[in-house]
Enzyme design. Sequence first.
Site, PDB file in Angstrom:
ATOM      1  N   ASP A 152       1.471  -7.463  11.141  1.00 39.58           N
ATOM      2  CA  ASP A 152       1.949  -6.162  10.679  1.00 39.58           C
ATOM      3  C   ASP A 152       2.889  -6.400   9.487  1.00 39.58           C
ATOM      4  O   ASP A 152       3.433  -7.489   9.319  1.00 39.58           O
ATOM      5  CB  ASP A 152       2.681  -5.485  11.846  1.00 39.58           C
ATOM      6  CG  ASP A 152       3.468  -4.275  11.403  1.00 39.58           C
ATOM      7  OD1 ASP A 152       2.859  -3.370  10.823  1.00 39.58           O
ATOM      8  OD2 ASP A 152       4.699  -4.253  11.621  1.00 39.58           O
ATOM      9  N   PHE A 153       3.077  -5.382   8.641  1.00 36.59           N
ATOM     10  CA  PHE A 153       3.895  -5.573   7.441  1.00 36.59           C
ATOM     11  C   PHE A 153       5.366  -5.193   7.679  1.00 36.59           C
ATOM     12  O   PHE A 153       6.204  -6.066   7.879  1.00 36.59           O
ATOM     13  CB  PHE A 153       3.295  -4.788   6.257  1.00 36.59           C
ATOM     14  CG  PHE A 153       4.038  -5.020   4.966  1.00 36.59           C
ATOM     15  CD1 PHE A 153       3.896  -6.213   4.266  1.00 36.59           C
ATOM     16  CD2 PHE A 153       4.906  -4.057   4.469  1.00 36.59           C
ATOM     17  CE1 PHE A 153       4.606  -6.439   3.091  1.00 36.59           C
ATOM     18  CE2 PHE A 153       5.618  -4.278   3.297  1.00 36.59           C
ATOM     19  CZ  PHE A 153       5.472  -5.472   2.602  1.00 36.59           C
ATOM     20  N   ASP A 154       5.659  -3.870   7.721  1.00 35.61           N
ATOM     21  CA  ASP A 154       7.065  -3.438   7.819  1.00 35.61           C
ATOM     22  C   ASP A 154       7.651  -3.789   9.190  1.00 35.61           C
ATOM     23  O   ASP A 154       7.102  -3.425  10.218  1.00 35.61           O
ATOM     24  CB  ASP A 154       7.164  -1.920   7.624  1.00 35.61           C
ATOM     25  CG  ASP A 154       6.802  -1.497   6.217  1.00 35.61           C
ATOM     26  OD1 ASP A 154       7.696  -1.453   5.371  1.00 35.61           O
ATOM     27  OD2 ASP A 154       5.606  -1.226   5.965  1.00 35.61           O
TER      28      ASP A 154
HETATM   29 MG   LIG Z   1       5.818  -2.442  11.583  1.00 39.10          MG
END
Ligand SMILES: [Mg+2]
Length: 260
Positions: free
Chosen positions: A24-26
């Site tokens: 996942d990124f954020d």
């Molecule tokens: Mg996230």
Amino acid sequence: MTRHRSLRSRLAGIPARQLLLLLDFDGTLAPIVLRPDRATLPAPVRAVLHRLVRLIPVVVVSGRALGDLRRRVNVPGIRYIASHGLAFKEPRSPVRWLGRRVPRREVLRWVRALRSSAAGIHGALVEDKGWSVALHDRSVHHADRAILRRRVLRALKPWLTNGQAALVRGKRVLEIRPADSWNKGTAVAAVLARPWARNRIPVYLGDDRTDRDAFRTVRGRGLAVRVGGRRGIWDEDAWLASPAAVVSVLTWLTTRREAT
Ligand SMILES: [Mg+2]
């Protein structure tokens, strides 16, 4: 796989040719910031992704729109699942749409409904993501968040009651998108069915409630790793405290795989 073994020892037990990393990124690769448009990938994370993607397939997964996500990651060779699972992009291939899209004119109606809900509420941020619309309230005063939420539910009621649209809640974000369409879990399932991924063991790292759909998809086949929050309440296979702990594990894994 047993639950008490550490994440590193479990990763060490998966041969490189079988491993598939989904990140996942954020909140997982990039620290959460007050304004989502200011989130950046820290240089050490980008450096380790450059090395890692030469060794094993890496998919970055996000609720962000594809163009936004690719600009922020900017590492050649990475695969992307964007818009919470609607879009999948591999290097040198066109975008694959994994869910049902609604016409733009419908999405623009959602944009207008959310903008009028947010009018006069300081810090509320409406983001037109092309195929869905997000409302961020991280910068909104606590007392105003409930007011904003009530207004949003009222403004979106026509679409929510006729079953055309669904509201999805993430970390300090509400997102409206077509109902019963897609999520990170359905996208991960589609990616795992691709010929190059079919025999791989997926290891998914995520911090948000929207990642739980993906956790369910990898359960029993790979590892679901929660980042941050309270340990143990998501039935995860392993837990890491923060994005800093994520980059530490990725660096360890990369160095180990480069040596073999
Ligand atoms: Mg996230």
